[in-house]
Design a protein around this motif. Structure first.
Motif, short mmCIF file in Angstrom:
data_model
loop_
_atom_site.label_atom_id
_atom_site.label_comp_id
_atom_site.label_asym_id
_atom_site.label_seq_id
_atom_site.Cartn_x
_atom_site.Cartn_y
_atom_site.Cartn_z
N GLU A 106 -24.72 2.32 20.22
CA GLU A 106 -25.20 3.48 21.63
C GLU A 106 -25.34 4.95 21.48
N GLU A 107 -23.54 5.16 20.81
CA GLU A 107 -23.42 6.87 20.96
C GLU A 107 -23.87 7.14 19.81
N ARG A 108 -23.90 8.43 19.56
CA ARG A 108 -24.41 8.83 17.95
C ARG A 108 -22.37 8.80 17.35
N PRO A 109 -22.99 8.16 16.39
CA PRO A 109 -22.07 8.43 15.48
C PRO A 109 -21.21 9.77 14.68
N GLY A 110 -19.87 9.83 14.70
CA GLY A 110 -19.53 10.68 14.95
C GLY A 110 -19.54 11.73 13.28
N ASP A 111 -19.20 10.62 12.16
CA ASP A 111 -19.54 10.87 11.27
C ASP A 111 -20.48 10.33 10.32
N TRP A 112 -20.49 10.48 8.94
CA TRP A 112 -21.15 8.98 8.11
C TRP A 112 -20.25 7.76 8.72
N ARG A 113 -19.40 7.96 8.03
CA ARG A 113 -18.48 7.15 8.01
C ARG A 113 -18.52 6.09 8.69
N GLU A 114 -18.56 7.14 10.28
CA GLU A 114 -18.47 5.85 11.07
C GLU A 114 -19.82 5.25 11.25
N ALA A 115 -21.08 5.74 10.66
CA ALA A 115 -22.05 5.47 11.27
C ALA A 115 -22.11 4.12 9.86
N LEU A 116 -21.75 4.67 8.52
CA LEU A 116 -21.93 3.16 8.60
C LEU A 116 -21.31 2.09 8.29
N HIS A 117 -20.01 2.14 8.36
CA HIS A 117 -18.55 1.13 9.27
C HIS A 117 -19.50 0.65 9.89
N GLY A 118 -20.13 0.78 11.82
CA GLY A 118 -20.70 1.19 12.40
C GLY A 118 -22.31 -0.62 12.21
N LEU A 119 -22.77 0.53 11.36
CA LEU A 119 -24.33 -0.05 10.65
C LEU A 119 -23.69 -1.29 10.08
N ALA A 120 -22.88 -1.78 9.21
CA ALA A 120 -22.19 -3.02 8.70
C ALA A 120 -22.37 -3.79 9.37
N HIS A 121 -20.64 -3.56 10.36
CA HIS A 121 -20.19 -4.63 11.14
C HIS A 121 -21.29 -4.46 12.79
N ARG A 122 -21.84 -4.19 12.98
CA ARG A 122 -22.73 -4.54 14.28
C ARG A 122 -24.41 -5.35 13.68
N THR A 123 -24.46 -5.32 12.36
CA THR A 123 -25.44 -6.13 11.09
C THR A 123 -25.15 -7.59 11.20
N ARG A 124 -23.42 -7.39 11.00
CA ARG A 124 -22.94 -9.15 10.78
C ARG A 124 -22.94 -9.32 12.14
N GLN A 125 -22.65 -9.01 13.34
CA GLN A 125 -22.45 -9.50 14.11
C GLN A 125 -23.68 -10.41 15.12
N ALA A 126 -25.07 -9.33 14.40
CA ALA A 126 -26.15 -9.98 14.68
C ALA A 126 -26.37 -11.13 14.29
N ALA A 127 -26.16 -10.95 12.64
CA ALA A 127 -26.50 -12.03 12.09
C ALA A 127 -25.58 -13.50 12.33
N LEU A 128 -24.42 -13.35 13.25
CA LEU A 128 -22.98 -14.39 13.28
C LEU A 128 -24.49 -14.67 15.32
N ARG A 129 -24.29 -14.44 15.41
CA ARG A 129 -25.07 -14.39 16.57
C ARG A 129 -26.45 -15.34 16.19
N HIS A 130 -27.44 -14.76 14.83
CA HIS A 130 -28.78 -14.77 14.74
C HIS A 130 -28.83 -15.33 13.36
N ALA A 131 -28.34 -16.59 12.99
CA ALA A 131 -27.96 -16.61 11.97
C ALA A 131 -29.13 -16.91 10.93
N TRP A 132 -29.77 -16.65 11.51
CA TRP A 132 -31.69 -16.99 10.65
C TRP A 132 -31.46 -15.49 9.97
N LEU A 133 -31.14 -14.47 10.27
CA LEU A 133 -31.27 -12.63 9.87
C LEU A 133 -30.18 -12.77 8.94
N ALA A 134 -29.89 -13.35 8.50
CA ALA A 134 -29.76 -12.94 6.88
C ALA A 134 -30.47 -13.49 6.01
#
Length: 230
Positions: free
Chosen positions: A78-106
């Motif tokens: 939703e917002e520009r990440p503050g740095d590279w670690r925040e970007a990769l951390h957020g990407l991984a967690h958002r992907t996990r949450q999306a997969a928990l909502r849509h199990a077929w994504l895995a």
């Protein structure tokens, strides 16, 4: 030519477009997995003839591409990440949450790059956050490393959730049911390392396991990005 490059046909005689087709397909997959998705079933849900869908989508693979891109909209920061670690951390967690909502994504993670507009936007946001941190090849290895970890961890978690639904047993129920067998096997003395794990290890939930492993991977990436070249 990709599905995103082809124009959509006229909507007559009944309103139909790729957005409605993809929404119906995602709903079917959420209910019954990818095996529940076919052009015929999607058409039936939309009260349309199956042949009409071929004006919008040529193959099931194209439909899956569109479905994945639809979910990538949920993964966009939703917002520009503050740095590279925040970007990769957020990407991984958002992907996990999306997969928990849509199990077929895995089942569709980890393949070829997502080329839809949302998938490209996710890639752009991620790479932009790493711009200037290292050369582009090193950046790509960092992104691929985090992606490989998160994809594997997500697939394992989804597999466990599917097993729970298939058997009706939660993980704790499954462990209790097999406890006597494990106890007998450990009592033989043949598996001392496993016994130490079972009796002395701390058992944490999937979210903590994912977060801890991700932090370790990011620590390794940070050491590579900031340390001297090998």
């Amino acid at each position: 030519m990709t599905v995103w490059d082809r124009p959509e046909p006229p909507t007559r005689p009944a309103p139909l477009d790729r957005e409605r087709i993809v929404a119906a397909a995602v709903a079917l997959a959420d209910e019954g997995g990818l095996e529940a998705v076919s052009l015929r079933k999607v058409a039936a849900r939309l009260n349309a003839g199956p042949m009409r869908l071929y004006g919008y989508i040529s193959t099931k693979a194209e439909l899956f591409d569109l479905m994945v891109d639809e979910v990538y909209a949920e993964i966009l920061p939703e917002e520009r990440p503050g740095d590279w670690r925040e970007a990769l951390h957020g990407l991984a967690h958002r992907t996990r949450q999306a997969a928990l909502r849509h199990a077929w994504l895995a089942d569709l993670l980890g393949g070829r790059p997502a080329l839809g507009p949302n998938g490209l936007a996710v890639s752009e946001a991620t790479l932009a956050a790493l711009d200037g941190v290292a050369d582009i090849d090193t950046v790509m290895r960092a992104v691929e490393t985090v992606s490989a970890y998160s994809t594997g961890a997500i697939r394992r978690e989804i597999a466990n959730l599917r097993a729970e639904r298939a058997t009706g047993l939660s993980e704790s129920d499954w462990q209790r049911a097999r406890g006597p067998h494990v106890t007998r096997m450990l009592a033989t003395g043949r598996f001392p390392a496993l016994a130490k794990l079972v009796y002395d290890g701390t058992h944490v939930d999937a979210e903590v396991t994912f977060a801890t492993g991700l932090d370790w991977v990011l620590d390794g990436v940070a050491a590579r990005l900031t340390g001297p070249p090998a």
